[in-house]
Design an enzyme around this catalytic site. Structure first.
Site, short mmCIF file in Angstrom:
data_model
loop_
_atom_site.label_atom_id
_atom_site.label_comp_id
_atom_site.label_asym_id
_atom_site.label_seq_id
_atom_site.Cartn_x
_atom_site.Cartn_y
_atom_site.Cartn_z
CG ASP A 47 107.90 58.59 -26.55
OD1 ASP A 47 107.66 59.60 -25.86
OD2 ASP A 47 108.92 58.49 -27.26
CD GLU A 83 97.47 51.72 -44.49
OE1 GLU A 83 98.38 50.92 -44.75
OE2 GLU A 83 97.14 52.65 -45.26
O1 TEU Z 1 108.51 63.59 -26.77
C1 TEU Z 1 108.30 63.94 -28.10
C2 TEU Z 1 108.28 65.43 -28.19
O2 TEU Z 1 107.25 66.02 -28.13
C3 TEU Z 1 109.58 66.10 -28.22
O3 TEU Z 1 110.15 65.85 -29.44
C4 TEU Z 1 109.44 67.56 -28.00
O4 TEU Z 1 109.38 68.23 -29.22
C5 TEU Z 1 110.67 67.96 -27.25
O5 TEU Z 1 110.55 67.33 -25.99
C6 TEU Z 1 110.84 69.44 -27.07
O6 TEU Z 1 109.81 70.02 -26.33
C7 TEU Z 1 108.62 62.27 -26.37
C8 TEU Z 1 108.93 62.21 -24.89
O7 TEU Z 1 107.86 62.73 -24.17
C9 TEU Z 1 110.21 62.94 -24.64
O8 TEU Z 1 110.52 63.05 -23.28
C10 TEU Z 1 111.29 62.18 -25.36
O9 TEU Z 1 112.51 62.86 -25.22
C11 TEU Z 1 110.96 62.00 -26.84
O10 TEU Z 1 109.63 61.58 -27.06
C12 TEU Z 1 111.84 60.94 -27.43
O11 TEU Z 1 111.51 59.70 -26.91
#
Ligand code: TEU
Length: 547
Positions: free
Chosen positions: A201, A250
């Site tokens: 993530d 890194e």
């Molecule tokens: O998503 C990161 C991300 O892409 C989000 O910040 C995106 O901009 C947002 O969902 C609006 O479209 C990841 C996970 O896939 C998401 O489900 C989580 O909520 C987020 O990280 C935080 O862990």
């Protein structure tokens, strides 16, 4: 492909456990439910399943806020249920990637609870703490991706902590080697159990600027990046210091080394960056001391899939990724449904849309790299319209009605057209409503129809498994004229010409250069041929063997 390199051209199916299948009858999907439906996933012909988080969590962000990395959230089942799922998947030659959220934990995680207590406890430096500015305001102007300041005041400790997402998702401090070691131990726990890798993530968020510099404000004439949400304060500034720090690269070497101790295990990075997501994500997968594959939002923005946009996207991926592997992703649990995203760009009548869906599936499996299919996209599910009272996503609720939340792509899978709750749950109500219009797309319906989207996906994925050029070949874009997008995939064993018509009207291609060209997918696409001329119908496809 060497079996250890399976990921280079894998087809991955994303399961969002809350919405896949409920076996316990509480209205929320669970691990036993996934196990029950493994035959469905295996029949698609995919190589691996990415399972979204099922770890212990207060569910503020539906599992992306983990309070114990090694425990299974009781609503999803037990560790034994997970082991059963893993074994049953492996029996069917399906790999399992689990979703690791390493940038942040839940505020209920024991590490954070301890870190909050004082400025000098053993975990004091495990999260990102800072004093406010002299006027008491937050340390920097950084904004959370989910709205508001990225800093929250903690009275107990008398300092601010950083959270790039929800207040309940404090960022771990990856500058601290103790944090890196602790996370490695959590990873080893799952790798020793036999998982085949991780989806990582927001991996480009791990490090923040140590000097805590303010982000520059976005000048008014500075264009918003593709995918940026209009009017969202997150985009009022250029997100330069809060995440996406070059130093993050890194960190990747030691993460990779750890994984390499488990042959065949793989890392799929999520790169969350609206600012040039292709270039940014390519940095994460260059060489053996970085990650294996990365996905980005380049196919998940509002930008319509025109000849020009797709050609440029492919060209830039080829240019920047080099030997690095992209995981082509056109839908996840974060973005509006693939089926609905581009409808406003007029893909034509209903027939045109059906053809488009088929063509797009063929494109996904024909590109170089791996690809990921989000549950339900193979059924052509549309974005669900959910009334405010039923919304669950905190991001959608906070931003309502200006920001489109993520519940619309997270509704439960429709398994049976006429069953109660479409066969998803025996509870009286599922956690998110199942749209009436999804029933007509239910799995049991589509299985009976030879030309349903589901069966098209199945045939395409199985067909790909037999095309060496698609599994191992390089990709070269060819000079086709709009609206025909064309490239050649070439491996030692096979050379494939791939043509995609990105318009509703027929397009023609002169095969004079390849007189021996024979169709490679006759039963799936049957373009007409007039001598050396090939006619590709509106939103049609041609795969031809030219060697
Ligand atoms: O998503 C990161 C991300 O892409 C989000 O910040 C995106 O901009 C947002 O969902 C609006 O479209 C990841 C996970 O896939 C998401 O489900 C989580 O909520 C987020 O990280 C935080 O862990």
């Amino acid at each position: 492909l060497q079996s250890q390199d399976w990921w280079r051209s894998a087809v991955i199916y994303q399961v969002y456990p809350r919405s896949f299948q409920d076996a316990s009858g509480d209205g929320i999907g669970d691990l036993k439910g996934i196990t029950q439906r493994l035959d469905y996933i295996a029949a698609l012909g995919v190589d691996a399943i990415w399972v979204s988080p099922f770890f212990k969590s207060p569910m503020k962000d539906f599992g992306y806020d983990i309070s114990d990395y090694r425990a299974v959230e009781p609503m999803f089942g037990t560790l034994a249920d997970f082991q059963e799922l893993l074994a049953a998947a492996h029996q069917r030659q399906l790999k399992i990637l689990i979703d690791q959220v390493w940038n942040h934990t839940s505020d209920q995680h024991a590490w954070f609870v301890e870190s909050c207590q004082s400025q000098n406890n053993p975990k004091a430096d495990w999260y990102v703490w800072a004093d406010g500015k002299s006027d008491g305001s937050p340390p920097t102007n950084w904004q959370s991706a989910f709205g508001g300041s990225a800093w929250t005041w903690e009275p107990l400790r008398q300092q601010y902590y950083l959270h790039n997402f929800l207040v309940e998702q404090p960022d771990l401090n990856w500058h601290n080697p103790e944090v890196r070691d602790a996370i490695a131990q959590e990873a080893i726990f799952w790798l020793d159990m036999g998982v085949d890798g991780f989806r990582l993530d927001v991996i480009n968020f791990l490090l923040h600027d140590r000097q805590l510099r303010d982000n520059p404000l976005r000048p008014e004439d500075h264009p918003l990046p593709a995918g940026a949400r209009e009017g969202d304060p997150f985009f009022f500034q250029i997100n330069q210091y809060n995440f996406g720090r070059p130093e993050t690269l890194e960190l990747l070497g030691s993460i990779r080394q750890l994984i390499d101790r488990y042959p065949g295990a793989t890392l799929l990075a999520e790169i969350s960056s609206e600012e040039d997501s292709i270039l940014t994500s390519s940095h994460y997968v260059q060489g053996d001391d970085r990650l294996h594959m990365a996905y980005n939002s380049s196919l998940m923005t509002d930008e319509p899939p025109t000849y020009e946009n797709l050609r440029r996207t492919i060209e830039r991926v080829e240019q920047h990724f080099g030997e690095g592997v992209i995981c082509w992703t056109a839908g996840t649990h974060d973005f509006p449904r693939l089926k609905s995203r581009w409808q406003k760009h007029q893909l034509g009548n209903e027939f045109g849309q059906e053809a488009f869906d088929h063509m797009f599936a063929a494109l996904l499996i024909a590109l170089r790299g791996s690809c990921c299919i989000y549950q339900g996209d193979e059924l052509g599910l549309t974005e669900a319209q959910i009334p405010f009272e039923k919304l669950q996503d905190p991001f959608g609720i906070a931003g309502y009605p200006n920001v489109l939340g993520r519940d619309g792509c997270r509704t439960p899978m429709p398994w049976q057209q006429t069953a109660e709750n479409a066969g998803f749950t025996t509870a009286s109500e599922p956690w998110l409503p199942i749209p009436k219009e999804h029933r007509a797309h239910a799995v049991d319906q589509q299985e009976q129809i030879h030309d349903s989207l589901l069966n098209k996906y199945r045939r395409l994925i199985h067909w790909r498994r037999r095309q060496p050029a698609l599994l191992r070949g390089k990709l070269t874009l060819i000079d086709t004229a709009e609206p025909l997008l064309g490239f050649i995939r070439e491996s030692k064993e096979q050379t494939l010409l791939c043509l995609f018509n990105l318009s509703l009207t027929p397009a023609y291609y002169d095969l004079a250069a390849y007189p021996d060209c024979v169709s490679a997918s006759d039963s799936e696409f049957s373009p007409r041929r007039y001598g050396n001329k090939i006619e590709v119908p509106g939103y049609g496809v041609f795969f031809g063997c030219i060697g």
